[in-house]
Design an enzyme around this catalytic site. Structure first.
Site, PDB file in Angstrom:
ATOM      1  N   ASP A 497       0.827  -1.228  -0.020  1.00  0.00           N
ATOM      2  CA  ASP A 497       0.064   0.095   0.094  1.00  0.00           C
ATOM      3  C   ASP A 497       0.892   1.324  -0.023  1.00  0.00           C
ATOM      4  O   ASP A 497       2.199   1.256   0.112  1.00  0.00           O
ATOM      5  CB  ASP A 497      -0.947  -0.083   1.245  1.00  0.00           C
ATOM      6  N   ASP A 567     -10.980   2.041  -3.266  1.00  0.00           N
ATOM      7  CA  ASP A 567     -11.315   1.931  -1.939  1.00  0.00           C
ATOM      8  C   ASP A 567     -12.973   2.143  -2.117  1.00  0.00           C
ATOM      9  O   ASP A 567     -13.709   1.624  -0.971  1.00  0.00           O
ATOM     10  CB  ASP A 567     -10.651   3.012  -0.861  1.00  0.00           C
TER      11      ASP A 567
END
Ligand code: DGJ
Length: 748
Positions: A497, A567
């Site tokens: 990430d 997301d």
């Protein structure tokens, strides 16, 4: 300097033709021709990129016109000006007022640069790009490479243009490198990978723009005089802009444009994950100059005598039959010759990720209960997301301290991972290696490892700073600590990430004249770390992520074959995000999960069936608390997993046909995945704007074999491919509780 050879006599070179009589380089892909010509023995001109011709003899050759206010480098000829001449790689300060591909400054402060044709080489295969991700070949007969040298007669700067022409793909991989062939240092201020002049401007510019949770929306805008384009100055390719643009031909009416299945389109995709620019400048005579490469903002490179700078690669794809064919060319190229590692050709496991299930609030018991439910639903892999290390109960601490938090996981990572494996699932782990929290042991020990402007309060994002990956000691630390964590947990999967953008690209180690190199050196450092870590775990599936799909780019796909798409896990919002993404990137690169309702980003409620149908468009998984579901819901998930496993080869490795696009139709979208042998297909349709009292609609399929009979699974009906494609299906629109349909077709 004249082009020397009449033809290339190497019989292994199939796609590059050199004509010394006309001073011409002619590159041929299966359906296109790309032609360059040397003018006046020194200027390399771009003649055109068009549908394939057997031989170029000059029907559309360049015409000189005396234009007012255009400077003339040739004393005897006022019809010749670099300001109107389509240079293949334009430099600055010698009469072309349009956007240059390269800008440098010399020791004496001057910036005028000539780049004159010097010579060329033709190579079988495709050389690697030093330190950078790029497409590659496995056999030298897949691709041929032309390198053309241009040189500044005054400083000795050598610029080498490289064109790798794919024999069986409508793609050309293009890159540039600059070598200081003089004795004095040269500062590069701008160095693009592609500059390409189109003879007219009757195109729309398509780009993928957006933001966190709404990445890669497709935008079309007709070209207009002046500059237009997109740029990222965020230290990442970003979710705001993607390093991908398309020129989409406009029809004679000036309004309609090429669509999915017809018309001419030209795609440009930069294989890079940092700051970039992609722009089109329309000049006063309706020529359109496409520029793509490293953003010149906050960039400079100090090139000493004898040193070489390598600029990233651009994959260029032309299609004469619309966006669909262009996308399929990119999908195959990126899936087969950009992605690497064992998962390039392997189906992806169905996973459960604990992020939206628990966020930071978990312990071993809770995680094992989630894993047990996942096993009950026949999933393959359990992924532990953020919060397992340091003392990370929220997003304010511990980045950099990559050792387990024993308060949450007293037995360590190994114990949890063993527990997960004993349930019959593989174990995967989340990391965010490029970051450092001020509240961390790493920061206490190495405050100078963070990028920052000396003497100023650092700018935080998500309460974190960014590690200086231009430093070799930081790279070594990360390589060591990540390998240790991955070995300890025997991971089968890693999610990498990156959750903030970079503002202060200043390194404690850099000299003043090299601070402008740090944003690119950061990327080179990151690529080195990724290379070392991924090469050490050849059987681990790596997925990249950046606050969702904030770094969904070809550079990352070189190291990690899939990316967390967004997301935003709302199924209906995902339809547009995935469709936009699919313009350039293959289904196998898009990670898509079923999440809880009401959806955590939008609050919308969609059915489990719809969430499953939409997420099956890529690498499939779940991201919700399965322990809270009813037995019926777990049984439904088990059914979804079984269906996905039966179609995943088709989805991940087949051809994508977009049947109805969100940018053309607000009411519904539809797409198809068809296996390469055309014996199986999956049709998915989503009503993105359910209406009461809707009309009945017709959906014509695509990509099937017209003569094969296809059975609609579970329906007991079979139709020939031509009927499904020509007559189509008639479907009644569902309501908001029933807003997707998925049809699986198998040839009998
Ligand atoms: C951003 C990612 O996109 C999410 O999936 C999750 O991993 C969080 N970061 C964790 O902080």
């Amino acid at each position: 300097m004249r082009v020397r050879d009449k033809t290339v006599y190497n019989p292994r070179i199939m796609s590059i033709f050199v004509d010394s009589k006309r001073n011409v380089f002619h590159l041929q892909t299966p359906t296109s021709s790309y032609v360059m010509r040397v003018e006046r023995d020194r200027y390399l001109a771009h003649v055109g990129w068009f549908a394939r011709v057997a031989e170029w003899r000059g029907s559309n050759d360049l015409i000189g016109v005396d234009r007012g206010f255009s400077p003339n480098p040739d004393y005897d000829d006022r019809t010749f000006s670099l300001d109107t001449f389509p240079q293949e790689y334009p430099s600055a300060g010698r009469g072309d007022f349009r956007s240059p591909a390269i800008e440098v400054s010399f020791e004496d402060g001057t910036t005028a640069l000539d780049l004159w044709y010097e010579g060329y080489r033709v190579l079988a295969g495709k050389p690697a790009l030093s330190g950078l991700p790029a497409t590659y070949c496995e056999r030298v007969d897949e691709v041929d490479t032309l390198e053309i040298d241009l040189r500044d007669p005054v400083s000795g700067l050598l610029v080498t243009l490289s064109y790798s022409v794919w024999r069986d793909r409508d793609a050309i991989s293009r890159s540039v490198r600059a070598t200081n062939g003089g004795s004095a240092p040269i500062t590069i201020r701008k160095i693009l990978s592609v500059s390409l002049d189109f003879a007219d401007s009757s195109y729309s510019l398509l780009h993928l723009s957006g933001a966190h949770c709404r990445e890669r929306e497709a935008w079309f805008r007709p070209l207009a005089p002046g500059s237009q384009g997109v740029e990222s100055r965020r230290g990442a390719s970003s979710g705001q802009q993607n390093p991908f643009i398309v020129l989409v031909a406009r029809e004679a009416d000036g309004v309609s444009r090429a669509g999915e299945t017809s018309g001419e389109v030209f795609g440009f995709s930069l294989v890079y994950s940092g700051n970039f620019v992609a722009a089109v400048e329309v000049d006063p005579f309706d020529c359109a100059r496409v520029s793509m490469g490293l953003s010149p903002v906050n960039f400079s490179w100090f090139l000493k005598s004898g040193e070489t700078f390598q600029a990233p690669e651009v994959a260029m794809v032309r299609s004469g039959s619309g966006l669909g064919a262009m996308s399929r060319t990119y999908h195959d190229l990126y899936r087969e010759r950009l992605c690497r590692g064992s998962f390039r050709d392997r189906v992806r496991p169905v996973l459960v990720n604990n992020w939206e299930a628990t966020y930071f609030n978990f312990d071993e018991k809770k995680l094992l209960a989630l894993a047990a439910k996942a096993k009950e639903a026949d999933l393959d892999l359990f992924v532990l997301d953020d919060g397992w290390f340091g003392a990370r109960d929220d997003d304010k601490t511990s980045l950099g301290d990559w050792y387990v938090d024993r308060r949450k996981l007293p037995g360590g990572l190994a114990s949890l991972a063993d527990g997960v494996r004993s349930l019959g699932l593989d174990f995967g782990l989340w990391v965010e290696p490029e970051m450092i929290s001020e509240r961390s042991e790493l920061y206490r020990d190495h405050p100078d490892w963070a990028l920052r402007a000396p003497g100023r309060e650092p700018v935080r994002g998500r309460d974190q700073l960014v590690l200086d990956l231009s430093r070799v000691d930081v790279q070594e630390y990360l390589i060591g600590v990540l390998k240790a964590a991955f070995f300890e947990a025997k991971v089968a999967y890693v999610k990498w990430d990156m959750n903030r953008h970079i503002v202060e690209t200043f390194s404690a180690l850099a000299r003043p004249e090299t601070q402008g190199e740090i944003s690119h050196r950061y990327m080179l450092g990151l690529y080195r770390v990724l290379e070392e870590v991924t090469a050490s775990f050849p059987n681990v599936l790596f997925e990249s992520c950046s606050g969702g799909g904030g770094r969904f780019d070809p550079g990352m796909l070189y190291y990690m074959p899939q990316t967390w798409t967004s997301d935003n896990t709302d199924a209906i919002a995902r339809v547009a995000i995935q469709a936009g993404t699919s313009l350039a990137y293959p289904a196998s690169s898009m990670a898509c999960h079923v999440s809880a309702v009401p959806n955590h980003q939008l609050g919308r409620v969609t059915s489990l069936a719809t969430r499953g149908n939409v997420a099956m468009a890529g690498a499939f998984g779940y991201e919700l608390d399965l322990t809270k579901l009813t037995d019926d819901e777990i049984a439904e998930i088990r059914g979804q997993v079984a269906r996905y496993k039966s179609i995943r080869e088709t989805v991940l490795f087949g051809d994508l046909y977009r049947l109805r696009d969100p940018w053309d139709d607000q009411k519904f979208s539809a797409w198809m995945n068809v296996s390469k042998d055309r014996r199986s297909a999956v049709v998915t349709l989503a009503w993105t704007f359910p209406q009461p009292n809707p009309s009945v609609m017709r959906l014509r399929l695509a990509g099937l074999d017209p003569a094969l009979s296809y059975e609609m699974e579970g329906e007991g009906k079979a139709f020939l491919g031509d009927e499904l494609m020509n007559a189509g299906l008639r479907l009644r629109q569902g309501d908001a509780r029933n807003d997707t349909v998925q049809i699986v077709l198998r040839a009998r």
